[in-house]
Write a protein that holds these residues in place. Structure first.
Motif, PDB file in Angstrom:
ATOM      1  N   GLY A  50       0.759  -1.319  -0.016  1.00 48.96           N
ATOM      2  CA  GLY A  50       0.043  -0.008   0.053  1.00 48.96           C
ATOM      3  C   GLY A  50       0.981   1.281   0.071  1.00 48.96           C
ATOM      4  O   GLY A  50       0.495   2.263  -0.574  1.00 48.96           O
ATOM      5  N   MET A  51       1.920   1.321   0.649  1.00 46.36           N
ATOM      6  CA  MET A  51       2.761   2.489   0.934  1.00 46.36           C
ATOM      7  C   MET A  51       3.440   2.373  -0.389  1.00 46.36           C
ATOM      8  O   MET A  51       3.545   3.537  -1.202  1.00 46.36           O
ATOM      9  N   LEU A  52       3.779   1.519  -1.126  1.00 46.67           N
ATOM     10  CA  LEU A  52       4.395   1.358  -2.549  1.00 46.67           C
ATOM     11  C   LEU A  52       3.474   2.186  -3.556  1.00 46.67           C
ATOM     12  O   LEU A  52       3.931   3.044  -4.338  1.00 46.67           O
ATOM     13  N   ALA A  53       2.250   1.466  -3.186  1.00 42.08           N
ATOM     14  CA  ALA A  53       1.200   2.063  -4.406  1.00 42.08           C
ATOM     15  C   ALA A  53       0.922   3.698  -4.207  1.00 42.08           C
ATOM     16  O   ALA A  53       0.733   4.356  -5.302  1.00 42.08           O
ATOM     17  N   LEU A  54       1.222   3.940  -3.066  1.00 37.65           N
ATOM     18  CA  LEU A  54       0.982   5.629  -2.638  1.00 37.65           C
ATOM     19  C   LEU A  54       2.139   6.501  -3.229  1.00 37.65           C
ATOM     20  O   LEU A  54       2.176   7.508  -3.939  1.00 37.65           O
ATOM     21  N   PHE A  55       3.395   5.772  -2.958  1.00 40.58           N
ATOM     22  CA  PHE A  55       4.419   6.541  -3.587  1.00 40.58           C
ATOM     23  C   PHE A  55       4.548   6.498  -5.032  1.00 40.58           C
ATOM     24  O   PHE A  55       4.777   7.600  -5.519  1.00 40.58           O
ATOM     25  N   LEU A  56       3.945   5.654  -5.624  1.00 39.68           N
ATOM     26  CA  LEU A  56       4.095   5.244  -7.226  1.00 39.68           C
ATOM     27  C   LEU A  56       2.863   6.457  -7.613  1.00 39.68           C
ATOM     28  O   LEU A  56       3.234   7.315  -8.502  1.00 39.68           O
ATOM     29  N   LEU A 136      16.980   8.276   2.436  1.00 39.82           N
ATOM     30  CA  LEU A 136      16.155   7.848   3.706  1.00 39.82           C
ATOM     31  C   LEU A 136      15.779   6.471   3.170  1.00 39.82           C
ATOM     32  O   LEU A 136      15.713   5.702   2.265  1.00 39.82           O
ATOM     33  N   VAL A 137      15.055   5.778   4.688  1.00 41.91           N
ATOM     34  CA  VAL A 137      14.485   4.676   4.277  1.00 41.91           C
ATOM     35  C   VAL A 137      13.013   4.689   4.815  1.00 41.91           C
ATOM     36  O   VAL A 137      12.946   5.585   5.884  1.00 41.91           O
ATOM     37  N   ALA A 138      11.969   4.481   3.965  1.00 41.02           N
ATOM     38  CA  ALA A 138      10.688   4.611   4.539  1.00 41.02           C
ATOM     39  C   ALA A 138      10.359   3.097   5.008  1.00 41.02           C
ATOM     40  O   ALA A 138      10.259   2.013   4.260  1.00 41.02           O
ATOM     41  N   THR A 139       9.203   2.791   6.005  1.00 41.67           N
ATOM     42  CA  THR A 139       8.730   1.822   6.368  1.00 41.67           C
ATOM     43  C   THR A 139       7.353   2.040   6.489  1.00 41.67           C
ATOM     44  O   THR A 139       6.898   3.224   6.579  1.00 41.67           O
ATOM     45  N   ALA A 140       6.645   1.045   6.293  1.00 41.06           N
ATOM     46  CA  ALA A 140       5.193   1.077   6.432  1.00 41.06           C
ATOM     47  C   ALA A 140       4.224   0.932   7.753  1.00 41.06           C
ATOM     48  O   ALA A 140       3.279   0.377   7.697  1.00 41.06           O
ATOM     49  N   HIS A 141       4.812   1.546   8.602  1.00 47.31           N
ATOM     50  CA  HIS A 141       3.919   1.474   9.863  1.00 47.31           C
ATOM     51  C   HIS A 141       2.670   2.394   9.741  1.00 47.31           C
ATOM     52  O   HIS A 141       2.745   3.369   9.094  1.00 47.31           O
ATOM     53  N   ILE A 166       5.383   5.277  18.145  1.00 45.10           N
ATOM     54  CA  ILE A 166       6.324   5.088  16.895  1.00 45.10           C
ATOM     55  C   ILE A 166       6.474   6.630  16.370  1.00 45.10           C
ATOM     56  O   ILE A 166       5.581   7.410  15.996  1.00 45.10           O
ATOM     57  N   LEU A 167       7.622   6.945  16.040  1.00 45.15           N
ATOM     58  CA  LEU A 167       8.135   8.360  15.546  1.00 45.15           C
ATOM     59  C   LEU A 167       7.818   8.276  13.994  1.00 45.15           C
ATOM     60  O   LEU A 167       8.335   7.515  13.458  1.00 45.15           O
ATOM     61  N   PRO A 168       7.144   9.431  13.607  1.00 43.47           N
ATOM     62  CA  PRO A 168       7.227   9.795  12.116  1.00 43.47           C
ATOM     63  C   PRO A 168       8.625   9.816  11.377  1.00 43.47           C
ATOM     64  O   PRO A 168       8.743   9.312  10.341  1.00 43.47           O
ATOM     65  N   VAL A 169       9.572  10.261  12.322  1.00 49.82           N
ATOM     66  CA  VAL A 169      10.770  10.348  11.658  1.00 49.82           C
ATOM     67  C   VAL A 169      11.818   9.895  12.716  1.00 49.82           C
ATOM     68  O   VAL A 169      11.918  10.352  14.033  1.00 49.82           O
ATOM     69  N   SER A 170      12.876   9.047  12.503  1.00 53.75           N
ATOM     70  CA  SER A 170      13.789   8.526  13.637  1.00 53.75           C
ATOM     71  C   SER A 170      15.148   8.585  12.919  1.00 53.75           C
ATOM     72  O   SER A 170      15.422   7.553  12.130  1.00 53.75           O
ATOM     73  N   GLY A 171      15.895   9.295  13.001  1.00 57.27           N
ATOM     74  CA  GLY A 171      17.236   9.330  12.139  1.00 57.27           C
ATOM     75  C   GLY A 171      16.896   9.767  10.600  1.00 57.27           C
ATOM     76  O   GLY A 171      16.287  10.738  10.219  1.00 57.27           O
ATOM     77  N   ARG A 172      17.411   8.713   9.818  1.00 56.33           N
ATOM     78  CA  ARG A 172      17.144   8.505   8.385  1.00 56.33           C
ATOM     79  C   ARG A 172      16.004   7.721   7.943  1.00 56.33           C
ATOM     80  O   ARG A 172      15.793   7.470   6.856  1.00 56.33           O
ATOM     81  N   VAL A 173      15.182   7.285   9.145  1.00 54.90           N
ATOM     82  CA  VAL A 173      13.767   6.481   8.796  1.00 54.90           C
ATOM     83  C   VAL A 173      12.646   7.281   8.881  1.00 54.90           C
ATOM     84  O   VAL A 173      12.509   8.161   9.833  1.00 54.90           O
ATOM     85  N   VAL A 174      11.949   7.291   7.831  1.00 49.59           N
ATOM     86  CA  VAL A 174      10.641   7.950   8.004  1.00 49.59           C
ATOM     87  C   VAL A 174       9.527   6.936   7.647  1.00 49.59           C
ATOM     88  O   VAL A 174       9.790   6.008   7.075  1.00 49.59           O
ATOM     89  N   ARG A 175       8.270   7.586   8.141  1.00 45.96           N
ATOM     90  CA  ARG A 175       7.082   6.407   8.525  1.00 45.96           C
ATOM     91  C   ARG A 175       5.872   7.256   7.880  1.00 45.96           C
ATOM     92  O   ARG A 175       5.090   7.933   8.538  1.00 45.96           O
ATOM     93  N   PRO A 176       5.916   7.302   6.512  1.00 48.17           N
ATOM     94  CA  PRO A 176       4.911   8.210   5.700  1.00 48.17           C
ATOM     95  C   PRO A 176       3.357   7.904   5.743  1.00 48.17           C
ATOM     96  O   PRO A 176       2.699   8.636   5.428  1.00 48.17           O
ATOM     97  N   VAL A 177       3.164   6.558   6.123  1.00 42.50           N
ATOM     98  CA  VAL A 177       1.688   6.190   6.122  1.00 42.50           C
ATOM     99  C   VAL A 177       1.228   5.941   7.476  1.00 42.50           C
ATOM    100  O   VAL A 177       0.408   5.174   7.926  1.00 42.50           O
TER     101      VAL A 177
END
Length: 339
Positions: A50-56, A136-141, A166-177
């Motif tokens: 789902g995260m991939l679909a939204l990014f695209l 950045l690294v994006a995870t689908a939390h 869970i933090l939306p941003v932690s270092g170079r990890v982002v959680r956009p969803v």
């Protein structure tokens, strides 16, 4: 339907689809800008697809370079091999760079398998990001993950800091969803023609989080409709209500301009970083009228933006990304702010 070049098995959501609009709004609060290189952690499950679909579907607003990284934990045998092959095939169909990270070893005595896997997974993703030059690294939390995490932390007796979740941003990890539900991510994946894989270990009630997800939360939602969203909202408020006396002092005032060192903000992480920004603005302006969460997040996102990036702030102020620092100053061509 959307703007991403069509490829076999993918049809993007329309740019005006509510989920795409919500996703883009969330991205604006993160350090994701045109030209960012974002590595998507993809398990092949409904959330990450789902995260991939939204990014695209959001491409080219913002215009990003995307890649897929799959972590094989070597814990589920053939099912894990199947997942790895499926994500690799998807990346090939979408013409996206693909990386497979295979973990080795086993948890130490007294360490849960889930804790071990999480630590090793993040370490492997960060190593890959740094080695391959991704920003950045994006995870689908999801919002549901946030609700589960808050309930687990409360059960374990966390303090006020633990309510940040869970933090939306932690270092170079982002959680956009993080503000989207698991059902919404599944809807996005299905609408774009993706076929999510199912991890059988998520059905094991031997794992506390699974029992909460499968049994407790549905019962709580039935009794208290909207509870997951309220828990997610609580986590957002908790990140912004840290006592000012505990906020780190990182801002420096030179004339009528306030400066924050970028590396310090990044090192602090989102919770303490937002508190530091808030404290500096309070000292600079004498009040925080009209300064909201979105303004603080936009300022914090400048810490990893390209030099020259700007954000508008209330009171005819602007935030500007300069070399090595974020500045807050009167908007160009307007009246000079007197701190």
């Amino acid at each position: 339907n959307g703007s991403y070049p069509l490829c076999p098995g993918f049809k993007s959501l329309h740019r005006h689809h509510p989920l795409v609009k919500s996703f883009r709004k969330g991205l604006r609060a993160l350090p994701v800008r045109d030209g960012s290189r974002v590595l998507l952690a993809c398990s092949g499950g409904p959330d990450s697809l789902g995260m991939l679909a939204l990014f695209l579907s959001a491409t080219p607003r913002p215009d990003l370079a995307l890649g897929l990284a799959h972590v094989h934990h070597n814990l589920r045998g053939r099912e894990a091999d199947r997942d790895e092959a499926a994500v690799h095939g998807l990346a090939s169909a979408l013409s996206l760079p693909f990386y497979s990270l295979r973990l080795s070893g086993r948890p130490a005595r007294g360490q849960s398998r889930e804790e071990w896997a999480r630590e090793r997974r993040y370490a492997a993703l960060e190593g890959l990001r740094a080695d391959e030059g991704w920003d950045l690294v994006a995870t689908a939390h999801s919002l549901d993950d946030q609700a589960e995490t808050l309930l687990l932390r409360i059960h374990r007796g966390c303090g006020l800091d633990g309510l940040a979740g869970i933090l939306p941003v932690s270092g170079r990890v982002v959680r956009p969803v993080l503000d989207l539900t698991r059902a919404e991510l599944g809807e996005a994946a299905e609408a774009c023609g993706f076929r999510p894989l199912r991890d059988s270990s998520n059905l094991s009630r031997r794992i506390l989080r699974n029992r909460l997800r499968l049994d407790a939360l549905p019962a709580l939602e039935a009794a208290l409709p909207g509870l997951p969203r309220q828990l997610a909202a609580l986590s957002r408020r908790a990140r912004l209500t840290r006592p000012e006396a505990e906020a780190p002092e990182v801002a420096a005032l030179e004339g009528d301009t306030l400066y924050y060192p970028c590396e310090t903000l990044i090192r602090l992480g989102e919770g303490a970083g937002l508190a530091a920004l808030r404290q500096g603005l309070l000292a600079y302006r004498g009040n925080l009228r009209r300064i909201g969460e979105r303004h603080l997040r936009a300022l914090w996102a400048l810490a990893v933006a390209s030099p020259g990036a700007t954000v508008a702030l209330p009171g005819r102020l602007e935030g500007v990304r300069e070399k090595g620092r974020v500045s807050v100053r009167p908007s160009a061509g307007r009246w000079r702010h007197q701190p």
